[in-house]
Design a protein around this motif. Structure first.
Motif: not given
Ligand SMILES: Cc1cc2nc3c(=O)[nH]c(=O)nc-3n(C[C@H](O)[C@H](O)[C@H](O)COP(=O)(O)OP(=O)(O)OC[C@H]3O[C@@H](n4cnc5c(N)ncnc54)[C@H](O)[C@@H]3O)c2cc1C
Length: 368
Positions: A246-271
């Protein structure tokens, strides 16, 4: 017959929305105009995190900005009867021994005991931090509903032209700001008047107009000399069967809960290129970083990209135009719009309404 408002705000992202609320709360009338395409707020994960980066650095002016954000979002929740701001601990997993050692040297960082070994590969452990998350979509939708119900919102595209328009007395090469509202072929320049602005095609007059347009390739004629160091970012939405973190998990990127077994993961940086197109490289980078600490298999179900409006290393830029005081600017929220917008919208609103000072560090004059 024109209707008169105190302020017209171009942009209904995190910047324009916070500013609209700050002005409304001072008893001023506003009209928020947005073209409803592009922009990065609706893609943002809304994470508000006190400690970031490999050096475990405290976020800039956390002690002032975070309480301002909490007070702002909480009071709006109370006023609108909606919930969109969630204060919850976030989990940071150590990627290196150096990070772990650094955390031991810092006060207030305690090792997190409850890291599920069947979910995460985290041999070095991690720590928990007090953090928050803004449900940006819900916040923007709620705000828009509120503005619409008071006739304070309009979907319209505002653009610029160089050959038509006679109403703007700038004295410079610029000839007008134009709006294409219901009919994109119907355009009319904004006219700067002695004491404000006029948008003839919308039959609106205002004391001032504030550009809160985020990153946009078409620079406006007044603040267009401001140089962006914008950074494109990509986010995946993934399904991870069996993961109930249920927590947002950070390790190089973040993994954030967004519903049952659904998560958002990001993010990249590009110029470059600075567009909103998801790329195979962006997806591969996020997937690889996810696999570096996630033990469970995942399936990508969505992939989005947008451009962060970075101007100067995370400092926002705000204030009036030096030559046309009826025009103002609020931008440069970078990758921390949810945290920065409430505090600096309040500062700009105080300036616009009561002549309060804009801090030199964030004053738009510095960037022009
Ligand atoms: C991948 C990614 C992840 C992010 N994650 C986070 C996060 O976790 N936490 C966080 O706080 N921030 C995050 N951000 C940053 C956040 O999205 C920005 O700080 C914030 O959205 C900037 O808001 P803004 O209002 O300045 O710009 P925008 O959101 O871009 O809003 C500008 C608005 O102006 C409108 N507009 C522009 N030009 C015109 C015109 N000519 N006429 C009419 N309307 C116009 C656009 O339609 C748009 O709605 C992330 C950004 C990206 C790209």
């Amino acid at each position: 017959m024109s209707s008169h408002v105190d302020f017209v705000i171009i942009g209904h992202g995190l910047a324009g929305t916070a500013l609209a609320w700050a002005l409304l709360r001072r008893g001023r009338s506003v009209l928020v105009i947005d073209r409803e395409r592009g922009g990065c707020s609706r893609l943002a994960a809304g994470l508000i995190t006190p400690i970031t980066g490999k050096r475990l650095a405290k976020s800039w002016r956390w002690g002032e900005l975070y309480p301002a954000a909490v007070a702002f979002y909480r009071s709006l929740e109370a006023d609108t009867g909606t919930t969109f701001f969630h204060e919850r601990p976030a989990l940071r997993l150590f990627a290196t021994e150096a990070e772990r050692v650094r955390s031991e040297q810092r006060s207030g960082i305690a090792q997190a005991p409850d890291i599920r070994a069947d979910w995460f590969d985290a041999p070095l452990g991690g720590f928990e931090m007090d953090a928050a998350r803004l449900d940006v979509q819900r916040y923007l939708d709620t705000s828009r509903e509120h503005f619409e119900s008071r006739g304070a919102y309009l979907a319209a595209d505002v653009g610029w032209h160089s050959s038509r328009g006679t109403g703007l007395q700038t004295g410079g090469g610029f000839t007008g700001l134009e709006t294409g509202a219901t009919n994109p072929n119907t355009v009319a320049p904004i006219e700067l008047t002695a004491d404000g602005v006029r948008l003839p095609s919308l039959s609106v007059e205002a004391r001032a107009l504030i550009l809160c347009r985020g990153f946009d390739a078409t620079a406006d004629p007044w603040f267009g000399s401001i140089a962006f160091k914008a950074a494109k970012g990509e986010i995946l939405t993934v399904r991870i069967p069996g993961l109930a973190e249920e927590r947002v998990v950070h390790r190089g990127i973040w993994l954030a809960p967004a519903g049952a077994e659904v998560f958002r993961a990001g993010s990249t940086y590009a110029w470059e290129p600075l567009d909103a197109l998801p790329t195979a490289d962006g997806r591969a980078e996020i997937e690889a970083r996810l696999r570096a600490f996630l033990r469970l298999p995942f399936q990508v179900i969505d992939h989005q990209a947008a451009v962060r409006p970075v101007i100067d290393a995370g400092f926002p830029a705000l204030g009036r135009h030096p030559r046309f005081p009826q025009l103002a600017y609020f931008n440069g929220l970078g990758s921390k719009g949810s945290l920065l917008a409430p505090f600096f919208a309040d500062q700009l609103a105080t300036h616009l309404c009561d002549g309060g000072e804009i801090e030199p560090q964030v004053n738009v004059l510095r960037f022009l």
